[in-house]
Design a protein around this motif. Structure first.
Motif, short mmCIF file in Angstrom:
data_model
loop_
_atom_site.label_atom_id
_atom_site.label_comp_id
_atom_site.label_asym_id
_atom_site.label_seq_id
_atom_site.Cartn_x
_atom_site.Cartn_y
_atom_site.Cartn_z
N THR A 160 0.85 -1.20 0.00
CA THR A 160 0.00 0.00 0.00
C THR A 160 0.88 1.24 0.00
O THR A 160 1.83 1.33 0.79
CB THR A 160 -0.92 0.03 1.23
OG1 THR A 160 -1.76 -1.13 1.22
CG2 THR A 160 -1.79 1.28 1.24
N CYS A 161 0.59 2.18 -0.88
CA CYS A 161 1.39 3.42 -0.94
C CYS A 161 0.44 4.60 -1.17
O CYS A 161 -0.49 4.51 -1.98
CB CYS A 161 2.43 3.34 -2.05
SG CYS A 161 3.73 4.60 -1.91
N SER A 162 0.69 5.70 -0.49
CA SER A 162 -0.20 6.86 -0.56
C SER A 162 0.59 8.13 -0.85
O SER A 162 1.79 8.22 -0.58
CB SER A 162 -0.97 7.03 0.75
OG SER A 162 -0.07 7.19 1.84
N GLY A 163 -0.12 9.11 -1.37
CA GLY A 163 0.46 10.43 -1.62
C GLY A 163 -0.45 11.51 -1.07
O GLY A 163 -1.67 11.49 -1.31
N SER A 164 0.12 12.44 -0.31
CA SER A 164 -0.65 13.55 0.24
C SER A 164 0.34 14.59 0.76
O SER A 164 1.56 14.42 0.63
CB SER A 164 -1.57 13.09 1.39
OG SER A 164 -0.80 12.62 2.48
N SER A 165 -0.17 15.67 1.33
CA SER A 165 0.70 16.74 1.83
C SER A 165 0.25 17.21 3.19
O SER A 165 -0.91 17.61 3.38
CB SER A 165 0.71 17.93 0.86
OG SER A 165 1.44 19.01 1.41
N ASP A 166 1.16 17.17 4.14
CA ASP A 166 0.86 17.69 5.48
C ASP A 166 0.63 19.20 5.45
O ASP A 166 -0.06 19.74 6.32
CB ASP A 166 2.02 17.39 6.43
CG ASP A 166 2.07 15.92 6.82
OD1 ASP A 166 1.11 15.19 6.54
OD2 ASP A 166 3.10 15.49 7.39
N TYR A 167 1.19 19.89 4.47
CA TYR A 167 1.02 21.34 4.39
C TYR A 167 -0.43 21.70 4.10
O TYR A 167 -0.94 22.72 4.59
CB TYR A 167 1.94 21.93 3.31
CG TYR A 167 3.38 22.03 3.75
CD1 TYR A 167 3.85 23.14 4.43
CD2 TYR A 167 4.27 21.00 3.48
CE1 TYR A 167 5.16 23.25 4.83
CE2 TYR A 167 5.60 21.09 3.88
CZ TYR A 167 6.04 22.21 4.55
OH TYR A 167 7.34 22.30 4.96
N LEU A 168 -1.10 20.89 3.27
CA LEU A 168 -2.51 21.15 3.01
C LEU A 168 -3.35 20.93 4.26
O LEU A 168 -4.26 21.68 4.56
CB LEU A 168 -3.02 20.24 1.89
CG LEU A 168 -2.63 20.58 0.46
CD1 LEU A 168 -3.19 19.54 -0.48
CD2 LEU A 168 -3.12 21.96 0.07
N ALA A 169 -3.03 19.86 4.99
CA ALA A 169 -3.80 19.53 6.19
C ALA A 169 -3.48 20.46 7.35
O ALA A 169 -4.29 20.63 8.26
CB ALA A 169 -3.56 18.08 6.59
N GLY A 170 -2.27 21.03 7.34
CA GLY A 170 -1.88 21.93 8.42
C GLY A 170 -1.45 21.23 9.69
O GLY A 170 -1.41 21.83 10.76
N ARG A 171 -1.09 19.94 9.57
CA ARG A 171 -0.60 19.22 10.75
C ARG A 171 0.35 18.12 10.30
O ARG A 171 0.22 17.57 9.21
CB ARG A 171 -1.76 18.61 11.55
CG ARG A 171 -2.66 17.68 10.78
CD ARG A 171 -3.80 17.15 11.63
NE ARG A 171 -4.69 16.29 10.88
CZ ARG A 171 -5.74 16.70 10.19
NH1 ARG A 171 -6.05 17.99 10.19
NH2 ARG A 171 -6.48 15.85 9.51
N ALA A 172 1.30 17.81 11.16
CA ALA A 172 2.31 16.82 10.84
C ALA A 172 1.73 15.42 10.85
O ALA A 172 0.83 15.10 11.63
CB ALA A 172 3.47 16.92 11.83
#
Length: 369
Positions: A52-64
Motif C-alpha cells: 500500500t502506498c499513498s500520496g498527500s501533503s501535510d502542508y494542506l492539512a496543516g498538521r504533521a
C-alpha cells in the motif's frame, strides 16, 4: 542483456466527486468510498493487498503526519507493507510499481487525496520554492504560471484567445465526466487573475481523492478483463532555479517520455496534468503531440484539480479508457512544483498491444529505458 521483468497493469481506478468544499467530510471520509470502489471492482479485501502506498501533503492539512489518519481508515492492523510520499499520488504509484517489479508483491493499492478548500493553496505552494532566493518574495503558484504564460506569448507560441480555446475545450470534454468540478460550455473565461491568465486559464480550487490498484502478470488478468499494462514509467526534474530554465519548454517531460518508450509508437490518448492552459502548450510541444491525439478527454486538471491527487487521476483516467476499450495506447503525465518543475510520464497499453506482450511475463525486453 536486459534482466527479465514483470508485466504490471492498472486493474482498477476510482475517484471521488471533486467539489469546491467538503467541510462536512474529513480526509478519511473523503477517501474511504473511493477505496471501497476499487476493492469492490477487483473483489479484493485489504488483507489481499501486497503493498500500500499513498500520496498527500501535510502542508494542506496543516498538521504533521496527517497521512496516518487516512492509514488508520485503510486498515494498518494487522501490520501491512505500507509507504507514503509527500507528493502527488502519481509518485506513490511509481513506488508501488517498482515494488511489484522486484517480485516482493503481486498487488498494490495506491491512493491520494487533498483538501485545498480550508486555506489558500496558492500560498501553501510557495513552501516548495527555493527557500533562500524565491520563497521570501512570496510569488504564488498563479504568479509563476503567469510568468510562464507570458514567456510563451512573447515567444510567439500562443496568444490569449488560443489559451481561452484550450480552457473551453477542456471543460466541454468534462461535460461527460460526472466527477469533474467544472464542466460544460457555460464556464466563463472571466477576469484576469494575474495577466495574461484569466480565471478560466487556472485550475479550480477543490477537494478530492483517487485510488488505483496495480497487479502483476496473471494476477492482473484474473482481476480485470482488459488490464491497462504499464509499458514504461519514468520521472525527471528541472533545475530548481527558475532563472536557469527555459519556461517555454519542458526537457524533463521529453526525457521521461523517451525513457518510458513513448516515442516508439503513436498513442491515441494523452492525459496531461496541465493545471494552467499555458502548461498544456508547453507539454504538447515537448511531447510533439499532434491533432490526431485526444488530449484530456476527461477535462484534465482544468476541470478538477485536487492537489496531490490530480496526477494520479491522469494515470487512472488513461487506464480507464483502456479498460473500456476506447483507447489502445495512452500516455499519462503528472507534474509537481512551479512551472512544470517535476514531471512523470507513463505509457499504458491494452491487451491488444503490439507483439502480444501481455502474455510474455518474465521474458526479455520491455524494461523502461
Amino acid at each position: 542483456m536486459r534482466p527479465p521483468i514483470r508485466d504490471i497493469a492498472v486493474v482498477a481506478f476510482g475517484q471521488s466527486d471533486h467539489r469546491r468544499t467538503t467541510d462536512e467530510q474529513s480526509e478519511v471520509e473523503l477517501l474511504m468510498p473511493v477505496l471501497h470502489e476499487v476493492l469492490d471492482a477487483t473483489r479484493l479485501r485489504t488483507s489481499d493487498i501486497g503493498f500500500t502506498c499513498s500520496g498527500s501533503s501535510d502542508y494542506l492539512a496543516g498538521r504533521a503526519f496527517s497521512f496516518t489518519m487516512a492509514l488508520d481508515g485503510v486498515g494498518a492492523w494487522p501490520p501491512i507493507s505500507e509507504s507514503h510520499v509527500e507528493m502527488d499520488g502519481a509518485w506513490a504509484l511509481y513506488e508501488a510499481w517498482t515494488k511489484l517489479l522486484t517480485g516482493d508483491a503481486d498487488t498494490a493499492l495506491v491512493y491520494a487525496y487533498g483538501k485545498s478548500s480550508p486555506g489558500s493553496v496558492r500560498d501553501v505552494l510557495t513552501r516548495q520554492l527555493d527557500p533562500y532566493y524565491v520563497a521570501p518574495l512570496w510569488p504564488d503558484s498563479v504568479a509563476l504560471a503567469a510568468l510562464q504564460a507570458q514567456a510563451l506569448i512573447d515567444g510567439g507560441h500562443i496568444d490569449e484567445p488560443a489559451l481561452a480555446g484550450i480552457a473551453a475545450r477542456s471543460r466541454r470534454a468534462a461535460a461527460s465526466n460526472p466527477h469533474a468540478q467544472l464542466r460544460g460550455a457555460g464556464v466563463r473565461q472571466g477576469d484576469y487573475v494575474i495577466q495574461p491568465l484569466r480565471t478560466g486559464d487556472c485550475p479550480p480550487v477543490g477537494d478530492g481523492a483517487a485510488a488505483v490498484i496495480l497487479a502483476a502478470g496473471d494476477r492482473a488478468r484474473e482481476l480485470c478483463e482488459r488490464p491497462a499494462w504499464i509499458r514504461g514509467l519514468d520521472h525527471r526534474i528541472e533545475a530548481h532555479s527558475l532563472g536557469v530554465r527555459d519556461l517555454t519548454d519542458s526537457p524533463s517531460t521529453r526525457l521521461a517520455a523517451e525513457h518510458a518508450g513513448f516515442f516508439e509508437r503513436p498513442v491515441d490518448t494523452a492525459e496531461l496534468h496541465a493545471p494552467f492552459t499555458s502548461q498544456e502548450v508547453v507539454l504538447r510541444r515537448a511531447l510533439r503531440l499532434g491533432d490526431d491525439v485526444t488530449v484530456n478527454p476527461s477535462g484534465g486538471a482544468l476541470a478538477a484539480h485536487p492537489v496531490m491527487a490530480a496526477g494520479l487521476i491522469r494515470i487512472g483516467e488513461a487506464a480507464a479508457r483502456i479498460h473500456r476499450g476506447v483507447s489502445r495506447r495512452a500516455l499519462a503525465h503528472a507534474t509537481s512544483g512551479p512551472c512544470l518543475q517535476q514531471n512523470l510520464v507513463a505509457v499504458l497499453e491494452g491487451p491488444e498491444g503490439p507483439e502480444g506482450r501481455e502474455g510474455q511475463e518474465g521474458q526479455e525486453g520491455g524494461v523502461p529505458r
